[in-house]
Write an enzyme that holds these catalytic residues in place. Sequence first.
Site, short mmCIF file in Angstrom:
data_model
loop_
_atom_site.label_atom_id
_atom_site.label_comp_id
_atom_site.label_asym_id
_atom_site.label_seq_id
_atom_site.Cartn_x
_atom_site.Cartn_y
_atom_site.Cartn_z
N CYS A 138 8.63 -3.39 -6.59
CA CYS A 138 8.58 -3.76 -8.01
C CYS A 138 9.56 -2.83 -8.73
O CYS A 138 10.29 -2.08 -8.10
CB CYS A 138 7.17 -3.63 -8.55
SG CYS A 138 6.69 -1.93 -8.77
N ARG A 170 6.98 0.29 -2.98
CA ARG A 170 5.55 -0.04 -2.85
C ARG A 170 5.18 -0.49 -1.42
O ARG A 170 4.75 -1.59 -1.19
CB ARG A 170 5.15 -1.11 -3.86
CG ARG A 170 5.63 -0.89 -5.28
CD ARG A 170 5.12 0.37 -5.94
NE ARG A 170 3.70 0.36 -6.21
CZ ARG A 170 3.15 -0.18 -7.30
NH1 ARG A 170 3.90 -0.79 -8.17
NH2 ARG A 170 1.84 -0.13 -7.49
N LYS A 195 -8.10 -1.84 -15.93
CA LYS A 195 -7.42 -2.91 -15.18
C LYS A 195 -7.42 -2.60 -13.68
O LYS A 195 -7.77 -3.44 -12.86
CB LYS A 195 -5.98 -3.04 -15.66
CG LYS A 195 -5.09 -3.88 -14.74
CD LYS A 195 -3.67 -3.99 -15.20
CE LYS A 195 -2.80 -2.84 -14.81
NZ LYS A 195 -2.22 -2.90 -13.45
N ASN A 196 -7.07 -1.37 -13.31
CA ASN A 196 -6.88 -1.06 -11.89
C ASN A 196 -8.20 -0.93 -11.14
O ASN A 196 -8.22 -1.07 -9.93
CB ASN A 196 -6.02 0.19 -11.74
CG ASN A 196 -4.58 -0.09 -12.18
OD1 ASN A 196 -4.20 -1.25 -12.34
ND2 ASN A 196 -3.82 0.95 -12.43
N ASP A 223 1.04 6.92 -14.27
CA ASP A 223 1.02 5.79 -15.21
C ASP A 223 1.11 6.24 -16.66
O ASP A 223 1.20 5.40 -17.56
CB ASP A 223 -0.25 4.95 -15.03
CG ASP A 223 -0.22 4.20 -13.72
OD1 ASP A 223 -1.26 3.66 -13.33
OD2 ASP A 223 0.86 4.18 -13.09
N ARG A 266 0.59 -7.57 -19.14
CA ARG A 266 -0.08 -7.55 -17.83
C ARG A 266 -1.26 -6.58 -17.85
O ARG A 266 -2.23 -6.74 -17.14
CB ARG A 266 0.91 -7.12 -16.74
CG ARG A 266 1.96 -8.13 -16.40
CD ARG A 266 2.81 -7.65 -15.26
NE ARG A 266 1.98 -7.09 -14.20
CZ ARG A 266 2.46 -6.35 -13.21
NH1 ARG A 266 3.75 -6.07 -13.16
NH2 ARG A 266 1.66 -5.87 -12.28
#
Length: 430
Positions: free
Chosen positions: A117, A122, A22-23, A305, A397
């Site tokens: 978030c 961030r 995803k990233n 993560d 997500r």
Amino acid sequence: MEQYVIRGGNPLVGEVEIGGAKNAALAILAASIMTDETVTIDNIPDVRDVNALLQAMSDIGARIDRVDAHTVKITGSSVRDISVDYDSMKKIRASYYLLGALLGKYKHAEVTLPGGCNIGSRPMDLHIKGFRALGADVQIRNGAVAAEAQKLKGSHIYLDKVSVGATINIMMAAAMAEGKTTIENAAKEPHVVDVANFLNSMGANIRGAGTDVIRIVGVENLHKTEYSVIPDQIEAGTFMFAAAATKGDVTVKNVIPKHLEATSAKLLEAGCEIEELDDAVRVVASKPLRHTQVTTLPYPGFPTDMQPQMSVVLGIAQGTSTVTESIFENRFKYVDELTRMGADIKVESNIAIISGVKGYTGARVSAPDLRAGAALVIAGLSAEGTTIVDDIHYIQRGYEAFEEKLEKLGAQIRRVQTEKEIQKFHFKAV
Ligand code: EPZ
């Protein structure tokens, strides 16, 4: 709102195919508008964050042709608008990659400030420092970052902190600047390398990605390319921790084992057996789990993560473990939820002191963010009884077909919309 209902206790056994990262995909999709020609990207994960970014790119005029769930053709020549609005940014903070891409190509960009978030504030100060070093005038006004330059000139940029986003955004802007740019103290994550390889496949001249010094020689134009995104090391690691927590035997396939070295090392320390194959890693958790110490660090250190997933495993390991979160300031919000499942964890500043318990018990919990949500699912899979996880939109997500992949490994998990459906599965609601 949707929920997961999980009946715990089944060891996860079998093989799971890992999707695209995803990233990496988010940055690569944004960078694809830096050429007027058509770019084809495959192995993108079909997850909400990716679909939200594609929508944001379509909103500024890029032509998006979704060939299939995992393949997209993008043509940036039709981009008309250089500003990304509040709604897009609220849906996907990685829209900030459009700042580097639009500034690099059009020398002008305006993107809503993403704001904080659930895991931290961030900030974007390092992104802005890099753009200014390249000669852009960057203003923060009306909740947006506006960057503009007559032309961008290569520069020597030292990042005060290792930042994945800033490294990638500056790399994009520098790719079409005049002259040479050096980024010192650059992030070395696999997805930074993937974005550099993608840009080079479009004709950029970027060397050193994957080390802490990246050298870029700007080029006039970028051209079309066909590119495949690397596998998602965080999705892979999440399934590896699920194997450990459920005393299972799981092989994650379509991975690059080197990207998982820190995760494999920690699972070995915690008492799992690890077998590395060419494009797969097998985790066998037949022995009792043991305590260990973990500190999250930029790659190749232990990934932040994966921190919530690691804590869930250590929460049912013998002995006392510590997990130190050195990247984000608020990434232990899941601990309160895990405590409701029987965990014994004390958080002091950025350290979680985890006293292992025999096992978790099912409870109704709420996902505080993407990775913590996945970690609570892992806790539910290992718990005695039934767990209901609310707010699973966070999980969707970043994880494609999460419950389907878990079910194939033997998990009893369903995605439901209503309380009635929960009863239907004859789970005793907790
Ligand atoms: C990326 O976020 C990932 N997101 C995050 O994954 C991941 O946790 C993070 O990298 C670290 O690996 C995407 O790639 C879309 P950073 P990013 O800039 O780039 C500070 C997930 O679960 N910082 O490397 O925003 C920052 O506050 C998500 O998929 C500044 O101070 O992370 C943090 O403490 C969650 N100023 C540290 O650097 C800046 O200008 C690392 O952040 C930028 C960052």
